[in-house]
Design a protein around this motif. Structure first.
Motif, PDB file in Angstrom:
ATOM      1  N   GLN A 286       0.831  -1.201   0.000  1.00 54.71           N
ATOM      2  CA  GLN A 286       0.000   0.000   0.000  1.00 54.71           C
ATOM      3  C   GLN A 286       0.869   1.255   0.000  1.00 54.71           C
ATOM      4  N   GLU A 287       0.266   2.332  -0.450  1.00 63.46           N
ATOM      5  CA  GLU A 287       0.935   3.635  -0.429  1.00 63.46           C
ATOM      6  C   GLU A 287       0.622   4.336   0.890  1.00 63.46           C
TER       7      GLU A 287
ATOM      8  N   GLN B  95      10.842   4.246  -4.643  1.00 61.51           N
ATOM      9  CA  GLN B  95       9.574   4.084  -3.934  1.00 61.51           C
ATOM     10  C   GLN B  95       9.244   5.277  -3.047  1.00 61.51           C
ATOM     11  N   PHE B  96      10.246   6.111  -2.807  1.00 61.01           N
ATOM     12  CA  PHE B  96      10.069   7.260  -1.926  1.00 61.01           C
ATOM     13  C   PHE B  96       9.978   8.544  -2.745  1.00 61.01           C
ATOM     14  N   SER B  97       9.181   9.472  -2.261  1.00 59.38           N
ATOM     15  CA  SER B  97       9.167  10.806  -2.861  1.00 59.38           C
ATOM     16  C   SER B  97       8.798  11.816  -1.782  1.00 59.38           C
ATOM     17  N   VAL B  98       9.201  13.061  -1.993  1.00 54.76           N
ATOM     18  CA  VAL B  98       8.849  14.134  -1.065  1.00 54.76           C
ATOM     19  C   VAL B  98       8.233  15.269  -1.856  1.00 54.76           C
TER      20      VAL B  98
ATOM     21  N   ARG C 158       5.540   4.664  -2.007  1.00 56.99           N
ATOM     22  CA  ARG C 158       4.586   4.236  -3.039  1.00 56.99           C
ATOM     23  C   ARG C 158       4.041   2.833  -2.794  1.00 56.99           C
ATOM     24  N   SER C 159       4.892   1.907  -2.486  1.00 53.94           N
ATOM     25  CA  SER C 159       4.481   0.516  -2.295  1.00 53.94           C
ATOM     26  C   SER C 159       5.282  -0.014  -1.119  1.00 53.94           C
ATOM     27  N   THR C 160       4.674   0.018   0.067  1.00 54.61           N
ATOM     28  CA  THR C 160       5.423  -0.264   1.286  1.00 54.61           C
ATOM     29  C   THR C 160       5.878  -1.720   1.366  1.00 54.61           C
ATOM     30  N   LYS C 161       7.044  -1.890   2.000  1.00 50.23           N
ATOM     31  CA  LYS C 161       7.591  -3.217   2.257  1.00 50.23           C
ATOM     32  C   LYS C 161       7.665  -3.405   3.778  1.00 50.23           C
TER      33      LYS C 161
END
Lengths: 110, 114
Positions: free
Chosen positions: B17-18, B64-67, B80-83
């Motif tokens: 999930q995001e 997967q990360f953004s700010v 974006r797509s958690t682990k």
């Protein structure tokens, strides 16, 4: 590589005792900051101390940049001083980040 | 005293999930940061942000990360797509003059990925 080492890793004190926490760093620094992480996880900035000595109440800090270490002194410790103390360093070289040590976990018993 | 505020304080999400973590830095500060702390470990740098762009990022801060700073007050971190390994306490910080001045940290968002 660049490293920040803190000692001791754990420290247990009786209320009223004094303590010294140490931070060694591997390279030249722009600045150094000390933080206290309380039991609720908050990171509180204690000192911004690239060199010299500063005092704030029962806490004081000294950084000797030429010898690559900093010391945090806690006098007359109180139970509210418990938590983890982190040293964080901005190494020279144009980076925009602080590199944290692994911290010293302080427990002050009543 | 002005402070950095973060919401939510806890976030539980399913793998894949995001999530968006939110921060309101101190109002006159110009430099913004995200750090994270996996349970029992040291605090690690993720990203620094100045003048509406990323100024530095770590190897942890992958695609997967953004700010984003969507307006004049908020600063967000999106995963974006958690682990599972993204589970950590995420701290926002701000400073008036970058790392040449004191960094002030928020209380953190504890992210748990199930």
């Amino acid at each position: 590589g660049i490293q920040v080492e803190q000692s001791p890793p754990d420290l247990i004190l009786q209320e009223g005792a004094n303590s010294t926490l140490r931070c060694n760093f591997s390279d030249s620094v722009n600045n150094l900051q000390w933080f206290h992480q309380n039991p609720w996880g908050q990171l509180i900035n204690l000192f911004y101390i690239p060199s010299g000595t500063k005092q704030n109440g029962r806490l004081s800090a000294t950084t000797v940049a030429t010898e690559r270490y900093s010391l945090l002194y806690i006098s007359s410790s109180q139970t509210t001083d418990s938590g983890v103390y982190f040293c964080a360093v901005d190494f020279k070289g144009g980076s925009e980040k602080l590199v944290f040590g692994k911290g010293t976990k302080l427990t002050v018993n009543p | 005293e002005p402070e950095v505020t973060q919401t939510p304080s806890h976030q539980v999400t399913q793998m894949g999930q995001e999530v968006i973590l939110r921060c309101v830095p101190i109002s006159n500060h110009l430099y913004f940061y995200w750090y994270r702390q996996i349970l029992g470990q040291k605090v690690e740098f993720l990203v620094s942000f100045y003048n509406n762009e990323i100024s530095e990022k770590s190897e942890i801060f992958d695609d997967q990360f953004s700010v984003e700073r969507p307006d004049g007050s908020n600063f967000t971190l999106k995963i974006r797509s958690t682990k599972l390994e993204d589970s950590a306490m995420y701290f926002c910080a701000s400073s008036l003059g970058g790392t040449n001045e004191k960094l002030f940290f928020g209380s953190g968002t504890q992210l748990s990925v199930l």
